[in-house]
Design an enzyme around this catalytic site. Sequence first.
Site, mmCIF file in Angstrom:
data_model
loop_
_atom_site.group_PDB
_atom_site.id
_atom_site.type_symbol
_atom_site.label_atom_id
_atom_site.label_comp_id
_atom_site.label_asym_id
_atom_site.label_seq_id
_atom_site.Cartn_x
_atom_site.Cartn_y
_atom_site.Cartn_z
ATOM 1 N N LEU A 1 18.166 45.688 62.616
ATOM 2 C CA LEU A 1 17.090 45.756 63.612
ATOM 3 C C LEU A 1 15.938 44.755 63.405
ATOM 4 O O LEU A 1 14.928 44.845 64.098
ATOM 5 C CB LEU A 1 16.496 47.181 63.701
ATOM 6 C CG LEU A 1 17.464 48.266 64.181
ATOM 7 C CD1 LEU A 1 16.802 49.635 64.079
ATOM 8 C CD2 LEU A 1 17.922 47.990 65.594
ATOM 9 N N ASP A 2 16.060 43.823 62.477
ATOM 10 C CA ASP A 2 14.972 42.853 62.275
ATOM 11 C C ASP A 2 15.515 41.520 61.746
ATOM 12 O O ASP A 2 14.988 40.957 60.796
ATOM 13 C CB ASP A 2 13.934 43.429 61.310
ATOM 14 C CG ASP A 2 12.597 42.693 61.374
ATOM 15 O OD1 ASP A 2 12.351 41.975 62.370
ATOM 16 O OD2 ASP A 2 11.809 42.823 60.427
ATOM 17 N N ILE A 3 16.573 41.023 62.388
ATOM 18 C CA ILE A 3 17.163 39.750 61.968
ATOM 19 C C ILE A 3 16.274 38.621 62.480
ATOM 20 O O ILE A 3 16.037 38.499 63.679
ATOM 21 C CB ILE A 3 18.592 39.573 62.530
ATOM 22 C CG1 ILE A 3 19.492 40.716 62.096
ATOM 23 C CG2 ILE A 3 19.166 38.215 62.121
ATOM 24 C CD1 ILE A 3 19.754 40.796 60.624
#
Length: 122
Positions: A91-93
């Site tokens: 969820l935070d690439i």
Amino acid sequence: MEYQVLRTLDNSHPNILHVYDYNTKFSCNVNGLDSKVAAVVTEYIESGDLFCYMNVYYKNGIQPLEDWVWMIARQLISALKELQHREIVHLDIKPHNLMMKSPEVIKLMDFGLSFCKSIHKP
């Protein structure tokens, strides 16, 4: 929660940051407020994140080689496949969360927003 997700990975993938220890027993006083501080012990990363690494290239007018870009992309895909296999969504690439272990090796990190099916049971 981040450490719980990383523990499910067992430090088994070469492109996911290895975490060796986690401790929340530390406390500090910030602006008169006592709060817990988490200490995380990870493997040593010498080159910073991909964002900073690429900024050095661009500021010097250098374009990265296409082979290098593909090599980094393959490593990221490999790490994401491992997460999918373990039912973890990052969820935070972003480039800031891809650390450069060396010019040839990336490490995916920062699982603070991640979701793991085996941990987050309804």
